[in-house]
Structure formats: structure tokens, C-alpha cells
Design an enzyme around this catalytic site. Structure first.
Site, PDB file in Angstrom:
ATOM      1  N   PRO A   2      -4.038  -9.057 -51.631  1.00 53.71           N
ATOM      2  CA  PRO A   2      -4.026 -10.620 -51.381  1.00 53.71           C
ATOM      3  C   PRO A   2      -4.336 -10.186 -49.399  1.00 53.71           C
ATOM      4  O   PRO A   2      -3.283  -9.269 -48.593  1.00 53.71           O
ATOM      5  CB  PRO A   2      -2.418 -10.426 -51.649  1.00 53.71           C
ATOM      6  CG  PRO A   2      -2.043 -10.024 -52.874  1.00 53.71           C
ATOM      7  CD  PRO A   2      -2.989  -8.274 -52.333  1.00 53.71           C
ATOM      8  N   GLU A   3      -4.778 -11.601 -49.371  1.00 51.30           N
ATOM      9  CA  GLU A   3      -5.045 -11.862 -48.034  1.00 51.30           C
ATOM     10  C   GLU A   3      -3.501 -13.013 -47.474  1.00 51.30           C
ATOM     11  O   GLU A   3      -3.014 -13.722 -48.376  1.00 51.30           O
ATOM     12  CB  GLU A   3      -5.928 -12.375 -47.464  1.00 51.30           C
ATOM     13  CG  GLU A   3      -7.116 -11.476 -47.682  1.00 51.30           C
ATOM     14  CD  GLU A   3      -8.827 -11.228 -46.741  1.00 51.30           C
ATOM     15  OE1 GLU A   3      -8.951 -12.176 -46.109  1.00 51.30           O
ATOM     16  OE2 GLU A   3      -8.794 -10.984 -46.972  1.00 51.30           O
TER      17      GLU A   3
END
Length: 289
Positions: A2-3
Site C-alpha cells: 500500500p501507498e
């Protein structure tokens, strides 16, 4: 993945359910993550209360307050850093939720007396085990993993003028430059690709050759892209789900990321792909000059 938007989505989703609750147990079934979970962490956590969750870059910060009487005063003013790695997710589950394969850690918290809510579990799932759960003492921002990070992209500290000045004489590709956490945090591969497309900038272009005017446009577009992704719950391409177990929907808004060989949504030109900084970069040779 995830970012930043996925981590912020997770923070927003789980914070209302955890804030103010007391930790009853940390159940560690697999301590060997990116860095081993300290052996004494479960014992230290019991009786501590969770303050509002925070985020710095892609790290979740869980500050802890009100240590139990038997704990040393030195433990006051500490907390946990949680990083989701490449495939990690945190989700809220009920006490009777069966453990899944690759569920490694569970934080058990008590009920809130004023609302008479049920006890909850915060469970960490990570197939690749590149995430981390670490303790910090004192101020979170002074931890060695956080203290050298650049500005938050949605904060006033992220300015076009500063980015422009730091880019002078840099031959590094603009995409690699804006993905450098020393310049600005949280602009990962997906969002850098999309922001550069919307700004009309070739991702291969040298950072030092981009004008101040174009940096001004790029900074605002980065903010817009990240804010839109957060609003839509992040981007689910394979592994990510939010704290409620639901996927993010920003993937439906992607113009170029993951679309190499397909026609540009704006001009119809076949999208190109190249490796920059060991990451795949897709762009339109017509729209991005």
C-alpha cells in the site's frame, strides 16, 4: 503497495474504533516480519491506552498513554510504529473471527465503558511479511525511520519552490525524483505515474530541466491525486483492503498506470512503458512532453 492513500484510509477507518481503548493483549503468531517484533513488546503493551492514531509517510503511529501502575514511569511517552510493507493490511475483527493464513499479529483491546461496546481485535495480515511492528520511545518523529523523511504532500511544507530548488542540476528522472522520500513522502509508483500524466510531464525527463511553473502545476496535481485516492479509499490492484475489509476504488480512475500498450484515454496514442528506478513507468508520448 500500500501507498500513502491506502495507509491514510486504514488510519481513518480504524481510529474511531480504537481511540481511547485499553490494550488487553498483543497476540504475535509470527514475529519474523521485516524486523523481528521485540520479545518484550506484548508484555509492555498490556494496560496501555491508545491515543488518536497518526500517520507519517506510510507509517501508522499508535501513541500510547496512561501506563498501568506496575509499569515504570520510563514507559510513559512511547508507542508503536506499524508499516504495512508491500502486501500488509490491518482490519478490525470480532473476537470469534477465525484466523486466516498469513494473519500474523492481533491487537486485542477492551470495550469502551461509556458506550458499552464490545471488545475488538485489530489483526495484521501480510503474505510477504515485508511489514513491521516496532516500538518507539519519546517522540515518534525522532525515530530513525522517520526523522529524515521529507514533507507530507498534503501539508503546507510541500512547496513547488522548495522542490524546484532541490532539483537544480539533477539529472535524475523527474519520476524517480518525486518518489524520493527525502523530497516528499508518499508519492509512490501509482500516484507519481498518474500525477505526471495529468501534469503533462514525461517521466523520463531530468528533474533539473523542469521549470518552476511546471513544478507549481505538478505539486497541486500531486495533492489532487492523493486527496482523490484517499476520498475513494485508496487503490486496490491486488492485496489492499482498508480497515473495514473493503477494497479501494481509485483504480477505476487510473489513466496510465498498468495500461501499457493500451490507447491513451485522452488522445488515443498507444501508451509506452519504461523502467525508471527499477519501477515500471507508463506514459503517453503525445500528452507528456
Amino acid at each position: 503497495m500500500p501507498e500513502l492513500p491506502e495507509v491514510e484510509t486504514t488510519r481513518k477507518g480504524i481510529n474511531p474504533w480504537l481511540e481511547g481503548r485499553t490494550i488487553e493483549k498483543l497476540d504475535v503468531r509470527q514475529p519474523k516480519l521485516r524486523w523481528p517484533i521485540p520479545d518484550d513488546l506484548p508484555k509492555r503493551l498490556v494496560g496501555m491506552k491508545l491515543a488518536p492514531l497518526e500517520r507519517r509517510a506510510k507509517y501508522l503511529i499508535l501513541p500510547l498513554v496512561e501506563p498501568a501502575p506496575e509499569q515504570k514511569a520510563l514507559d510513559a511517552g512511547w508507542g508503536m510504529l506499524w508499516h504495512l510493507g508491500m502486501s500488509g493490511s490491518l482490519r478490525l475483527v470480532t473476537p470469534d473471527e477465525p484466523w486466516k493464513k498469513h494473519d500474523h499479529v492481533e491487537l486485542q483491546v477492551g470495550a469502551l465503558p461509556k458506550d458499552k461496546e464490545e471488545p475488538l481485535r485489530l489483526r495484521y495480515h501480510d503474505p510477504r511479511r515485508f511489514g513491521a511492528l516496532l516500538a518507539y520511545q519519546g517522540k515518534a518523529e525522532e525515530h530513525q525511520l522517520l526523522k529524515k523523511l521529507g514533507p507530507e504532500p498534503l501539508s503546507d511544507a510541500f512547496t513547488a519552490q522548495a522542490l524546484y530548488q532541490r532539483s537544480r542540476n539533477r539529472k535524475l528522472a523527474i519520476k524517480v525524483f518525486i518518489m524520493d522520500n527525502a523530497q516528499v513522502v508518499g508519492v509512490g509508483n501509482i500516484y507519481a505515474t498518474e500525477a505526471l500524466f495529468r501534469a503533462g510531464i514525461d517521466p523520463r525527463r531530468a528533474a533539473g530541466s523542469v521549470s518552476l511553473k511546471r513544478y507549481q502545476a505538478l505539486v497541486e496535481i500531486i495533492r489532487e491525486v492523493l486527496a482523490a485516492a484517499i476520498e475513494q479509499g485508496g487503490t486496490t490492484l491486488r492485496d489492499f483492503v482498508g480497515g473495514d475489509g473493503q477494497p479501494g476504488y481509485f483504480a477505476q480512475e487510473l489513466n496510465v498506470y498498468g495500461r501499457a500498450g493500451k490507447p491513451c484515454r485522452v488522445c488515443g496514442t498507444v501508451l509506452q512503458e519504461v523502467k525508471l528506478g527499477q519501477r515500471s513507468s507508463v506514459w503517453c508520448k503525445t500528452c507528456q512532453a
